[in-house]
Design a protein around this motif. Structure first.
Motif, PDB file in Angstrom:
ATOM      1  N   UNK A 108       0.839  -1.041   0.098  1.00 45.04           N
ATOM      2  CA  UNK A 108       0.159   0.001  -0.104  1.00 45.04           C
ATOM      3  C   UNK A 108       0.755   1.307  -0.214  1.00 45.04           C
ATOM      4  N   UNK A 109       1.628   1.340   1.003  1.00 47.01           N
ATOM      5  CA  UNK A 109       2.641   2.581   0.947  1.00 47.01           C
ATOM      6  C   UNK A 109       3.691   2.683  -0.051  1.00 47.01           C
ATOM      7  N   UNK A 129      -7.201   9.964  14.031  1.00 52.16           N
ATOM      8  CA  UNK A 129      -6.545  10.593  12.772  1.00 52.16           C
ATOM      9  C   UNK A 129      -5.306  10.900  12.851  1.00 52.16           C
ATOM     10  N   UNK A 130      -4.946  11.590  14.100  1.00 51.27           N
ATOM     11  CA  UNK A 130      -3.236  11.966  14.064  1.00 51.27           C
ATOM     12  C   UNK A 130      -2.407  10.837  14.094  1.00 51.27           C
ATOM     13  N   UNK A 131      -2.990   9.850  14.715  1.00 48.13           N
ATOM     14  CA  UNK A 131      -1.950   8.442  14.875  1.00 48.13           C
ATOM     15  C   UNK A 131      -2.029   7.959  13.182  1.00 48.13           C
ATOM     16  N   UNK A 161       5.505   8.494   8.837  1.00 46.17           N
ATOM     17  CA  UNK A 161       6.792   7.534   9.149  1.00 46.17           C
ATOM     18  C   UNK A 161       7.099   6.672   7.959  1.00 46.17           C
ATOM     19  N   UNK A 162       6.115   6.390   7.184  1.00 45.61           N
ATOM     20  CA  UNK A 162       6.411   5.504   5.960  1.00 45.61           C
ATOM     21  C   UNK A 162       6.654   6.288   4.607  1.00 45.61           C
ATOM     22  N   UNK A 163       6.504   7.806   4.955  1.00 43.00           N
ATOM     23  CA  UNK A 163       6.878   8.671   3.822  1.00 43.00           C
ATOM     24  C   UNK A 163       5.734   8.974   2.906  1.00 43.00           C
TER      25      UNK A 163
END
Length: 137
Positions: free
Chosen positions: A26-27, A51-53, A60-62
Motif C-alpha cells: 500500500x505505502x 486521525x493523528x495516529x 513515518x512511511x513517507x
C-alpha cells in the motif's frame, strides 16, 4: 490526478480504532504514484487522536497527503474564500467499500498509472494465456 484514499481496510487492515497491519504494498504504491505527480486526499472516518495516529503512521512511511477529509488543505466550514463541501471533488476513490471490494495494490497502480478502468484490467487478465497445471481440468 487527485485521488481520495481511505485508511482502515485500504491502506491498513481494519482494526479501528487501532491501526492494523499494512495492506501489502500500500505505502510503496502510494509513494510511487505520488512520485509520478498524483495527489492524495486521506478520506477517513477517523477524527482527533485516531486521525493523528493514522497521519503519523503514514508520515513515518513517507506518505504525505495533499489534504485530509477536505478538498484542499485550507478548506474549512468558516472559510469565506471557498465553498465548503463534504463531497470531495476527486477523480477517483480508493476504498475497501468499493463494489466488488478492494483490488490488490498492484492492480490499483496499473489502473492509475495506465489510466485504465478495473474492467479493462480484468479483461486483459482474462486474455492472458493460462499456465499449465498438474490438475487436468
Amino acid at each position: 490526478m487527485l485521488i481520495a484514499v481511505d485508511f482502515d481496510g485500504t491502506i491498513v487492515q481494519d482494526r479501528y480504532p487501532n491501526i492494523g497491519s499494512e495492506m501489502p504494498f500500500a505505502t510503496k504504491t502510494l509513494k510511487m504514484l505520488m512520485d509520478e505527480g498524483h495527489r492524495f486526499i486521506l478520506w477517513t472516518v477517523r477524527r482527533g487522536h485516531t486521525l493523528q495516529a493514522a497521519l503519523d503512521w503514514c508520515r513515518e512511511r513517507g506518505v504525505e497527503f495533499y489534504a485530509v477529509n477536505q478538498n484542499f488543505p485550507d478548506e474549512s466550514e468558516d472559510n469565506e474564500d471557498h465553498h465548503y463541501s463534504r463531497k470531495l471533488k476527486v477523480e477517483m476513490f480508493i476504498d475497501d467499500r468499493n463494489v466488488g471490494g478492494l483490488p490488490d495494490w498492484s492492480t490499483i497502480y496499473d489502473m492509475i498509472h495506465d489510466n485504465k478502468t478495473y474492467e479493462e484490467i480484468l479483461l486483459e487478465q482474462a486474455d492472458e494465456p493460462k499456465k499449465k497445471s498438474w490438475w487436468p481440468f
